[in-house]
Design an enzyme around this catalytic site. Structure first.
Site, PDB file in Angstrom:
ATOM      1  N   ASP A 267       0.827  -1.204   0.000  1.00  8.38           N
ATOM      2  CA  ASP A 267       0.000   0.000   0.000  1.00  8.38           C
ATOM      3  C   ASP A 267       0.862   1.254   0.000  1.00  8.38           C
ATOM      4  OD1 ASP A 267      -2.392   1.372  -0.017  1.00  8.38           O
ATOM      5  OD2 ASP A 267      -2.575   1.415   2.162  1.00  8.38           O
ATOM      6  N   ASP A 410      -8.972  -1.179   3.189  1.00  4.92           N
ATOM      7  CA  ASP A 410      -8.512  -0.775   4.522  1.00  4.92           C
ATOM      8  C   ASP A 410      -9.431  -1.319   5.604  1.00  4.92           C
ATOM      9  OD1 ASP A 410      -6.534   0.653   3.196  1.00  4.92           O
ATOM     10  OD2 ASP A 410      -7.804   2.434   3.039  1.00  4.92           O
TER      11      ASP A 410
END
Length: 490
Positions: A267, A410
């Site tokens: 990420d 997330d």
């Protein structure tokens, strides 16, 4: 969140400009009674409230002077920073609730439904099942499984970016619709089945199918089409929790922790590097002035309202230009000019101040009233002039621009971390992970308010969560057990 602080346009400024035009009318046409009488004699005049403009990028606020009109005042750096911090605090509160709900659903399911806390079937992407008792072998198995899984994630992400760059929207929508269909129907059926079995609740198959059909169809409509905002947010939270339960169920123990660390590094690379896939996706969407697909993003505002607000603003601009030209157009001609006026919007307002642009509609209406009044006095002149402006409120556009967005991945990996910690039955470690994730989310939003650009939401929260998890299970929990055995209370 782009970090801009907006201020609403003052209506008193418009009233001040319209008052000046009314005094001009009095000088040209006589007393107030004569002007009002001529206006009432013209049936085609339509007076409607002024159109408010949403200004999300202006750093000015209105200060009312003694004369009445509101005078714009620029914010100094300290006030601007204060507004940014307040705005970030609001976003923290808006994100705490959905993230907490998603993690609570996963923790409650792990502790009540034993099906998701035991791993007996594995995914195709994890060929090493960590069956050896040797920690070294388990470590290499987890590392190999995480590398294979991350390779699949990288390939699928790049494929998504290529399809988006080539404008293959139908393929992407079909892909996302198929994924949502599997989660809302197949995995929801497995979840409902295990939930009913855990609580020993009888239910026949026709009732189960009817419930799943209504639940799945409503979810597909809310996510991929239109629906109430709270319904869409609820379905996205449930889908994220369900996907987190799937990862907890089918990933080996050490592989789950390795995947959390690897996905955080990915990420970081995908968002912050110049050629990162997620950064390319965000920049491409901003260049095209498009919204990222709602099935991938949790948003605090409705995504599809921007199109309606933008089209209404374009039509209003066309109507105002027609009035200034003093001609009446058919709907077909107005529709034909909508596209050309949208492209020349930047040239239309060039060289003029913001106050002039805001009072433009009022001046056009006043000018039209003058024309109508003069036509009432002279019957030989044409009476085809009429006001066609419509009242367009755009608070939804401002809310959309200031809305908070968080990737659905997330939510998933936050819940995987907390759910995996709760599967060991240690509530102290679970609470520590929960608090660590929220602290990391606060720091991420604080950095977002300072830097004002897209940031990865996983690295800080997952790093804090892993540190708190292993530190609590290795240090705090044995210390608490030792105090409990010796009857020592702090």
């Amino acid at each position: 969140m782009d970090g801009h602080v907006g201020a609403s346009t003052s209506s008193s400024r418009l009233n001040g400009s319209s008052g000046g035009e009314q005094r001009k009318q009095q000088n040209n046409y006589g007393s107030n009674e004569q002007v009002d009488g001529s206006i009432l004699d013209v049936p085609n005049v339509v007076i409607r409230p002024a159109r408010r403009r949403a200004r999300s990028t202006d750093a000015t606020i209105g200060a009312r002077s003694e004369d009445g009109p509101r005078v714009p005042r620029e914010l100094n750096p300290e006030e601007l920073d204060e507004e940014v911090l307040k705005y970030g605090a609001q976003h923290v509160i808006k994100l705490f609730v959905p993230v907490s709900l998603c993690m609570l659903v996963v923790v409650a399911t792990i502790n009540s439904v034993k099906f998701y806390s035991t791993t007996d079937v594995y995914l195709l992407y994890t060929p090493f099942h960590e069956l050896s008792p040797d920690p070294g072998v388990k470590f290499w198995n987890a590392l190999a499984n995480s590398l294979i899984l991350m390779t699949v994630v990288v390939i699928m992400t790049i494929l998504l970016i290529v399809l988006y760059k080539q404008r293959c929207y139908k393929i992407i929508h079909s892909w996302l619709i198929l994924s949502s269909f599997m989660l809302l129907f197949i995995f929801s059926y497995l979840y409902l089945e295990e939930f009913l079995r855990a609580y020993n609740i009888p239910m026949d198959y026709p009732t189960t199918l009817l419930i799943l059909w209504n639940f799945g169809v409503a979810g597909m409509m809310a996510i991929h089409w239109k629906g109430p905002l709270i319904l869409q947010q609820g379905y996205l939270i449930f889908v994220a929790a369900l996907m987190a339960l799937v990862f907890i169920k089918y990933l080996p123990e050490w592989t789950a922790w390795a995947v959390l660390g690897a996905i955080s590094v990915w990420d970081l690379i995908a968002v912050l590097t110049p050629k990162g896939p997620l950064r390319i996706l965000v920049e491409t969407a901003q260049e095209r002035n498009e919204q990222i697909f709602p099935a991938l993003i949790y948003s605090s505002t409705v995504l599809y309202t921007v199109l309606g607000a933008k089209s209404a603003t374009t039509s209003d601009r066309v109507d105002v230009e027609n009035i200034e030209n003093g001609a009446e157009q058919s709907p077909q001609e107005a529709e034909g000019q909508a596209t050309s006026s949208a492209g020349s919007a930047s040239r239309t307002d060039a060289g003029f101040t913001e106050e002039w642009s805001e009072s433009r509609v009022e001046r056009v209406r006043s000018r039209q009233i003058e024309v109508q009044a003069s036509n009432g006095q002279n019957a030989n002149r044409s009476t085809h002039y009429r006001t066609t402006t419509t009242a367009t409120e755009t608070p939804q556009l401002e809310a959309q621009e200031r809305g908070i967005k968080l990737g659905l991945g997330d939510f998933i990996f936050y819940s995987v971390l907390v759910g995996k910690a709760s599967s060991y039955g240690d509530w102290i470690t679970t609470i520590a992970c929960f608090v660590a994730i929220l602290i990391g989310l606060c720091l991420t939003l604080l950095l977002l308010a300072i830097w004002r650009k897209a940031l990865p939401a996983l690295p800080i929260s997952i790093t804090f969560g892993l540190l708190f998890c292993f530190a609590t299970s290795a240090v705090v929990q044995p210390f608490m057990d030792s105090l409990s055995d010796k009857q020592v209370f702090i």
